[in-house]
Design a protein around this motif. Structure first.
Motif, short mmCIF file in Angstrom:
data_model
loop_
_atom_site.label_atom_id
_atom_site.label_comp_id
_atom_site.label_asym_id
_atom_site.label_seq_id
_atom_site.Cartn_x
_atom_site.Cartn_y
_atom_site.Cartn_z
N LEU A 57 -5.18 6.52 -1.93
CA LEU A 57 -4.44 5.32 -1.55
C LEU A 57 -4.31 4.39 -2.75
N TYR A 102 -6.25 -0.77 5.44
CA TYR A 102 -5.68 -2.03 4.99
C TYR A 102 -6.26 -2.42 3.63
N CYS A 103 -5.37 -2.78 2.74
CA CYS A 103 -5.78 -3.31 1.45
C CYS A 103 -6.12 -4.79 1.60
N CYS A 155 -2.81 0.31 -3.85
CA CYS A 155 -2.39 -1.01 -3.36
C CYS A 155 -2.12 -1.89 -4.56
N GLU A 214 0.83 -1.20 0.00
CA GLU A 214 0.00 0.00 0.00
C GLU A 214 0.87 1.26 0.00
N GLY A 270 -2.79 -6.25 3.20
CA GLY A 270 -1.59 -5.44 3.18
C GLY A 270 -1.14 -5.11 4.60
N TRP A 290 -10.70 -2.12 0.52
CA TRP A 290 -10.07 -1.41 1.63
C TRP A 290 -10.91 -1.56 2.88
N THR A 320 -1.70 1.32 6.00
CA THR A 320 -1.14 2.67 5.84
C THR A 320 -1.99 3.62 6.67
#
Length: 119
Positions: free
Chosen positions: A20, A94-95, A22, A6, A110, A36, A113
């Motif tokens: 964002l 989070y991806c 990813c 990410e 992921g 996400w 971030t």
């Protein structure tokens, strides 16, 4: 192995925007759903937005009209355009991806971030 990387988090003022990204890498035949999720301090992880390979989307009510999810299937990449950000959007994002690989079907996350919305 499928890895998700990410990028794009950071600090932004209320009303601002962030994007964002990813990218999924590894031995991948195909990716079905990408999306996400986010987790704020002291709260459970929650869905933000998901998108299928065909482009169907689903959003949390709290982000509808402000966030847009998209993907580039050729690049195995998913994006989240976040506009009109609010302090309550502060969280680790989070991806997520569901990928078909030579070793089978996997769900991957992921590393996360951080998005901070503050003046």
């Amino acid at each position: 192995q499928v890895q998700l990387v990410e990028s794009g988090g950071g600090l932004v003022q209320p009303g601002g925007s962030l994007r964002l990204s990813c990218a999924a890498s590894g031995s991948i035949f195909s990716i079905n759903t990408m999306g996400w999720y986010r987790q704020a301090p002291g709260k459970e992880r929650e869905l933000v937005a998901v998108i299928t390979a065909g482009g169907s989307t689903n959003y949390a009510d709290s982000v509808k009209g402000r966030f847009t999810i998209s993907r580039d299937n050729a690049k195995n990449t998913v994006y989240l355009q976040m506009n009109s950000l609010k302090p309550e959007d502060t969280a680790v994002y989070y991806c997520y991806a569901e990928a078909l690989t030579p070793d089978g079907y996997f769900k991957r996350w992921g590393q996360g971030t951080l998005v901070t919305v503050s003046s």
